[in-house]
Design a protein around this motif. Structure first.
Motif, PDB file in Angstrom:
ATOM      1  N   UNK A   1       0.821  -1.200   0.000  1.00  8.77           N
ATOM      2  CA  UNK A   1       0.000   0.000   0.000  1.00  8.77           C
ATOM      3  C   UNK A   1       0.859   1.256   0.000  1.00  8.77           C
TER       4      UNK A   1
ATOM      5  N   UNK B   1       3.026   1.428  -3.316  1.00  9.45           N
ATOM      6  CA  UNK B   1       2.295   1.656  -4.565  1.00  9.45           C
ATOM      7  C   UNK B   1       2.099   3.137  -4.841  1.00  9.45           C
ATOM      8  N   UNK B   2       1.961   3.923  -3.783  1.00 11.41           N
ATOM      9  CA  UNK B   2       1.814   5.365  -3.976  1.00 11.41           C
ATOM     10  C   UNK B   2       3.049   5.936  -4.649  1.00 11.41           C
TER      11      UNK B   2
ATOM     12  N   UNK C   1       3.228   4.655  -8.423  1.00  6.56           N
ATOM     13  CA  UNK C   1       2.406   5.357  -9.432  1.00  6.56           C
ATOM     14  C   UNK C   1       2.939   6.741  -9.697  1.00  6.56           C
ATOM     15  N   UNK C   2       3.301   7.414  -8.642  1.00 11.29           N
ATOM     16  CA  UNK C   2       3.813   8.764  -8.847  1.00 11.29           C
ATOM     17  C   UNK C   2       5.016   8.756  -9.771  1.00 11.29           C
TER      18      UNK C   2
ATOM     19  N   UNK D   1       5.767   6.456 -12.031  1.00 11.64           N
ATOM     20  CA  UNK D   1       5.335   6.107 -13.380  1.00 11.64           C
ATOM     21  C   UNK D   1       4.702   7.325 -14.062  1.00 11.64           C
ATOM     22  N   UNK D   2       3.882   8.020 -13.323  1.00  9.12           N
ATOM     23  CA  UNK D   2       3.256   9.220 -13.892  1.00  9.12           C
ATOM     24  C   UNK D   2       4.295  10.269 -14.244  1.00  9.12           C
TER      25      UNK D   2
END
Lengths: 162, 162
Positions: free
Chosen positions: B114, B117-118, B121-122, B124-125
């Motif tokens: 959890x 993952x934050x 994603x950040x 990847x973005x």
DNA sequence: CGCACACAGTTGAATTTTCAATTAGATGTT
DNA sequence: AACATCTAATTGAAAATTCAACTGTGTGCG
């Protein structure tokens, strides 16, 4: 205390795209690596001597190479040592900068590269290029060139500074 | 004897695209990995527990995982052992197939995922998605999905056989 | 059934990569 | 000149990955 703001999660489409990216890039790496193994080198090693071979004088500095192929300097040193042991490169001190070392491709190295490069292009064509339309492939290249540019030079501390 | 037929070398454009591909994919991997390291796991480990977390029952078989994340079974075993040592997964025998083992995500594993993952994603973005237009990103995904499909299942002996 | 072969996973050693110093030379500032 | 700081490269130990061999178990077939 305040709740941590939720990040902007990936949409289903984006998630699918990202998963495809991860899987495809790894599979491709494995496939290309396997083909090169038969000629006694890894993809990482291939990239190194390939870059050196194109440089004027068939020579390139360690640190420059490390940046280009995205390897740590330490790894570069170890790999160079192995390549040298095989007689494919020589390490020579740089004239102007006495800290520097450059890798020079030997004739044996050139010969090895010559053989390996055939296998390599064929792999790239078969597994990547031929699967895409020409426009698609070039688009992928230009997209990733931008990704690379965005990632280049900004080590770990991207924001704020001043 | 006959001369080896020249392979179809890459054009300059293609060569540039290919180089961009290699460099960008590596740089991205390094960047994402670095971010995750801060949370105590590698990208490869992240992918594994991430996949497990989405599976029904939070459990997935070793061999399936190995295929999905493109790792050798041996590597999968070693990695699983480490994840287990950290208490993030448990290994349980599969009921129907006594050869099988499945990885089950623990609550600790879920918690770790959890948090990680934050960050993920950040990353990847920031490094990938935001650099491309939405269409471009999805196009990249679908192109690579095809590459992946082409590479899946055809181990090393693609042609002839029979 | 009995046998050959394929598949799932593990094991430990060899190899490679990472990590944390360490050496040495360049650069900039006062 | 003297100092701090940065860059290039190496080193050796720790950690991760690959490689080859091996243990069990499922599967197909005569």
């Amino acid at each position: 205390m305040s709740t941590t703001p939720e990040p902007e999660w990936l949409t289903d489409d984006e998630q699918r795209a990202w998963r495809a990216y991860l899987r495809a890039t790894r599979q491709l790496e494995v496939a290309l690596d396997r083909d090169l193994q038969a000629h006694g080198l890894s993809l990482a090693e291939y990239e190194i001597i390939s870059m050196v071979s194109e440089a004027p004088g068939r020579r390139l500095r360690m640190s420059y190479l490390a940046d280009m192929v995205v390897q740590s300097r330490s790894r570069m040193t170890h790999t160079a040592k192995r390549l040298e042991a095989r007689g494919w490169v020589e390490r020579r001190p740089v004239l102007d900068d006495r800290r520097g070392v450059e890798l020079v491709l030997t004739d044996e190295g050139w010969a090895a590269l010559d053989k390996a490069s055939r296998v390599h292009v064929e792999g790239v064509r078969e597994h990547l290029v031929s699967v895409l339309s020409p426009e698609e492939f070039l688009a992928l290249g230009s997209a990733l060139a931008r990704v690379s540019a965005g990632l280049t030079g900004q080590p770990g501390i991207p924001v704020s500074s001043l």
